[in-house]
Design a protein around this motif. Sequence first.
Motif, PDB file in Angstrom:
ATOM      1  N   GLN A 341       2.485   4.824  13.776  1.00 41.68           N
ATOM      2  CA  GLN A 341       2.625   6.272  13.927  1.00 41.68           C
ATOM      3  C   GLN A 341       3.035   6.926  12.604  1.00 41.68           C
ATOM      4  O   GLN A 341       2.571   8.017  12.270  1.00 41.68           O
ATOM      5  CB  GLN A 341       3.659   6.579  15.017  1.00 41.68           C
ATOM      6  CG  GLN A 341       3.196   6.231  16.410  1.00 41.68           C
ATOM      7  CD  GLN A 341       4.314   6.303  17.455  1.00 41.68           C
ATOM      8  OE1 GLN A 341       5.485   6.016  17.131  1.00 41.68           O
ATOM      9  NE2 GLN A 341       3.980   6.673  18.668  1.00 41.68           N
ATOM     10  N   VAL A 342       3.902   6.260  11.857  1.00 39.85           N
ATOM     11  CA  VAL A 342       4.312   6.786  10.548  1.00 39.85           C
ATOM     12  C   VAL A 342       3.124   6.825   9.599  1.00 39.85           C
ATOM     13  O   VAL A 342       2.937   7.798   8.852  1.00 39.85           O
ATOM     14  CB  VAL A 342       5.451   5.938   9.962  1.00 39.85           C
ATOM     15  CG1 VAL A 342       5.721   6.316   8.514  1.00 39.85           C
ATOM     16  CG2 VAL A 342       6.718   6.108  10.796  1.00 39.85           C
ATOM     17  N   ARG A 343       2.302   5.791   9.640  1.00 40.80           N
ATOM     18  CA  ARG A 343       1.115   5.770   8.787  1.00 40.80           C
ATOM     19  C   ARG A 343       0.214   6.966   9.098  1.00 40.80           C
ATOM     20  O   ARG A 343      -0.220   7.685   8.195  1.00 40.80           O
ATOM     21  CB  ARG A 343       0.347   4.460   8.981  1.00 40.80           C
ATOM     22  CG  ARG A 343      -0.967   4.426   8.219  1.00 40.80           C
ATOM     23  CD  ARG A 343      -1.732   3.124   8.463  1.00 40.80           C
ATOM     24  NE  ARG A 343      -3.060   3.195   7.850  1.00 40.80           N
ATOM     25  CZ  ARG A 343      -3.313   2.963   6.578  1.00 40.80           C
ATOM     26  NH1 ARG A 343      -2.312   2.649   5.761  1.00 40.80           N
ATOM     27  NH2 ARG A 343      -4.528   3.050   6.099  1.00 40.80           N
ATOM     28  N   GLN A 344      -0.053   7.201  10.377  1.00 43.34           N
ATOM     29  CA  GLN A 344      -0.923   8.318  10.747  1.00 43.34           C
ATOM     30  C   GLN A 344      -0.283   9.651  10.384  1.00 43.34           C
ATOM     31  O   GLN A 344      -0.956  10.576   9.944  1.00 43.34           O
ATOM     32  CB  GLN A 344      -1.231   8.276  12.248  1.00 43.34           C
ATOM     33  CG  GLN A 344      -2.278   9.280  12.682  1.00 43.34           C
ATOM     34  CD  GLN A 344      -3.601   9.097  11.950  1.00 43.34           C
ATOM     35  OE1 GLN A 344      -4.148   7.983  11.907  1.00 43.34           O
ATOM     36  NE2 GLN A 344      -4.112  10.167  11.350  1.00 43.34           N
ATOM     37  N   HIS A 345       1.017   9.738  10.555  1.00 47.49           N
ATOM     38  CA  HIS A 345       1.750  10.949  10.176  1.00 47.49           C
ATOM     39  C   HIS A 345       1.580  11.232   8.681  1.00 47.49           C
ATOM     40  O   HIS A 345       1.377  12.389   8.267  1.00 47.49           O
ATOM     41  CB  HIS A 345       3.224  10.755  10.528  1.00 47.49           C
ATOM     42  CG  HIS A 345       4.121  11.895  10.182  1.00 47.49           C
ATOM     43  ND1 HIS A 345       3.918  13.181  10.614  1.00 47.49           N
ATOM     44  CD2 HIS A 345       5.271  11.932   9.435  1.00 47.49           C
ATOM     45  CE1 HIS A 345       4.879  13.969  10.156  1.00 47.49           C
ATOM     46  NE2 HIS A 345       5.711  13.236   9.437  1.00 47.49           N
ATOM     47  N   THR A 346       1.636  10.200   7.868  1.00 42.61           N
ATOM     48  CA  THR A 346       1.460  10.356   6.425  1.00 42.61           C
ATOM     49  C   THR A 346       0.041  10.808   6.093  1.00 42.61           C
ATOM     50  O   THR A 346      -0.163  11.715   5.270  1.00 42.61           O
ATOM     51  CB  THR A 346       1.780   9.039   5.708  1.00 42.61           C
ATOM     52  OG1 THR A 346       3.095   8.600   6.072  1.00 42.61           O
ATOM     53  CG2 THR A 346       1.698   9.192   4.199  1.00 42.61           C
ATOM     54  N   LEU A 347      -0.954  10.181   6.730  1.00 40.34           N
ATOM     55  CA  LEU A 347      -2.348  10.578   6.502  1.00 40.34           C
ATOM     56  C   LEU A 347      -2.578  12.026   6.921  1.00 40.34           C
ATOM     57  O   LEU A 347      -3.275  12.791   6.232  1.00 40.34           O
ATOM     58  CB  LEU A 347      -3.291   9.646   7.263  1.00 40.34           C
ATOM     59  CG  LEU A 347      -3.248   8.167   6.876  1.00 40.34           C
ATOM     60  CD1 LEU A 347      -4.213   7.367   7.738  1.00 40.34           C
ATOM     61  CD2 LEU A 347      -3.567   7.970   5.400  1.00 40.34           C
ATOM     62  N   ASP A 348      -1.976  12.428   8.054  1.00 40.62           N
ATOM     63  CA  ASP A 348      -2.118  13.807   8.516  1.00 40.62           C
ATOM     64  C   ASP A 348      -1.498  14.785   7.528  1.00 40.62           C
ATOM     65  O   ASP A 348      -2.038  15.866   7.280  1.00 40.62           O
ATOM     66  CB  ASP A 348      -1.467  13.973   9.894  1.00 40.62           C
ATOM     67  CG  ASP A 348      -2.214  13.238  11.002  1.00 40.62           C
ATOM     68  OD1 ASP A 348      -3.380  12.846  10.782  1.00 40.62           O
ATOM     69  OD2 ASP A 348      -1.615  13.044  12.085  1.00 40.62           O
ATOM     70  N   CYS A 349      -0.359  14.408   6.971  1.00 39.34           N
ATOM     71  CA  CYS A 349       0.329  15.274   6.013  1.00 39.34           C
ATOM     72  C   CYS A 349      -0.494  15.425   4.736  1.00 39.34           C
ATOM     73  O   CYS A 349      -0.639  16.531   4.192  1.00 39.34           O
ATOM     74  CB  CYS A 349       1.712  14.716   5.705  1.00 39.34           C
ATOM     75  SG  CYS A 349       2.721  15.773   4.648  1.00 39.34           S
ATOM     76  N   LEU A 350      -1.060  14.330   4.252  1.00 42.38           N
ATOM     77  CA  LEU A 350      -1.919  14.410   3.076  1.00 42.38           C
ATOM     78  C   LEU A 350      -3.129  15.304   3.333  1.00 42.38           C
ATOM     79  O   LEU A 350      -3.523  16.110   2.484  1.00 42.38           O
ATOM     80  CB  LEU A 350      -2.372  13.009   2.665  1.00 42.38           C
ATOM     81  CG  LEU A 350      -1.322  12.137   1.959  1.00 42.38           C
ATOM     82  CD1 LEU A 350      -1.793  10.687   1.899  1.00 42.38           C
ATOM     83  CD2 LEU A 350      -1.035  12.664   0.560  1.00 42.38           C
ATOM     84  N   ALA A 351      -3.712  15.174   4.518  1.00 44.09           N
ATOM     85  CA  ALA A 351      -4.872  15.997   4.857  1.00 44.09           C
ATOM     86  C   ALA A 351      -4.488  17.476   4.950  1.00 44.09           C
ATOM     87  O   ALA A 351      -5.216  18.350   4.489  1.00 44.09           O
ATOM     88  CB  ALA A 351      -5.494  15.523   6.166  1.00 44.09           C
ATOM     89  N   ALA A 352      -3.324  17.746   5.537  1.00 46.10           N
ATOM     90  CA  ALA A 352      -2.884  19.139   5.687  1.00 46.10           C
ATOM     91  C   ALA A 352      -2.638  19.800   4.344  1.00 46.10           C
ATOM     92  O   ALA A 352      -2.861  21.003   4.178  1.00 46.10           O
ATOM     93  CB  ALA A 352      -1.622  19.188   6.538  1.00 46.10           C
TER      94      ALA A 352
END
Length: 394
Positions: A341-352
Amino acid sequence: TRSTLTPSRPSKAMDAVPTAAYVSSPMKMTSRQRVESALTHQEPDRTPVFEYVLLAPLADRLLGRPYGGDPAHWPALVAELGWEGAVRQIAKDRLDLAERLDHYLLYVTPVPPPPATSSPSARPAAVSRTAEPTPVAPAPDDPVAALVRRNQTAAAAPPPADEPLLIYEVLGQEMTRRGLDLPILDPAYVHGVWTDVELMQSMLLAPEVAAEHFRLATGRALALVERYLALGIGLIGVGGDFAGTRPIISPEAYRRFIVPEVRTLARRIHEGKAQAVNASDGDLWPVIDDFLLGCEVDAYLEIDLYAGMDLRRLKSRFGQRITFFGNLDCGTVLSFATPDQVRQHTLDCLAAGRGNGGHILCASNAITASVPLENYLAVVNAYRDTFNLSRFTP
């Protein structure tokens, strides 16, 4: 220096590109170039990354020894190495950790001053064992009177001392020795109201006393800003906490007491060819225009996702003018989610944050003992995978 370039229009197509499909610019940038590109709203070859506050025990494990940059380790460092030796060890530890994690920016605070030396003449007179001390009447429960006394003390305070700023000189020397050039972000956070009940009560009961408090705070901060500018510091943090899950003062009070003072700091910082970074946790939506545009700042730090401060929404409204530091949720996601979940959260933040520069990846606030090592490694390696860098292993 502040750029006069007009930032390009952000591409809507960029948001539709999956994070894994990002392609770095063919021009490899330095750490400073990446940070400066983000701050001038030009797309860097990869999103700059650093950590605002990284503490023990995680920092110790990542470094492989007690991390001098954690204030909890300061007394032991001074006892072992002496004051100046401790300052030099902090500089080495900060740069060792930044190199290990491939950070492009440092957040550095002044160090505590050297311990005061005592002399026989400075010792207090002996107290008779037969005499009882004269009782002192408790201060009246009057927040305004208490703030008046605080203002008097603040008005008589000396200017910033030289010794706590030695860390910046030593860091510069150590970076030169290592061939590094990392921008530094320094704090001048003096306009917060968090937990200051006397101040908040005085803002209602005696506005002129509260206004004097904030004016004095601005004077102290300006003295510190002058020192930072003389050291060549390019990023200076301003503001201070005034919100939780909602602002703890009214929007009207924020505009009256705090916005003009922070704007004074931002203007002086700009005159010095540096950039002002406004910081506060919490839900700032009720005053977000005042916090960013009214204060005339360049960037926003401590973006609190848990309180509703969403990076995509911020980018859509202010992405042409403001650089956003964050907004990985350290208090909930990084602390209590699974590594996946942390990994996906990081990817989402980079995309945002992607598109038109304007984003520097870091946690919303401090990485403390609540963040498991495996979760922090999930952040680091999600970032590295995105930009085709070698994975990190402690």
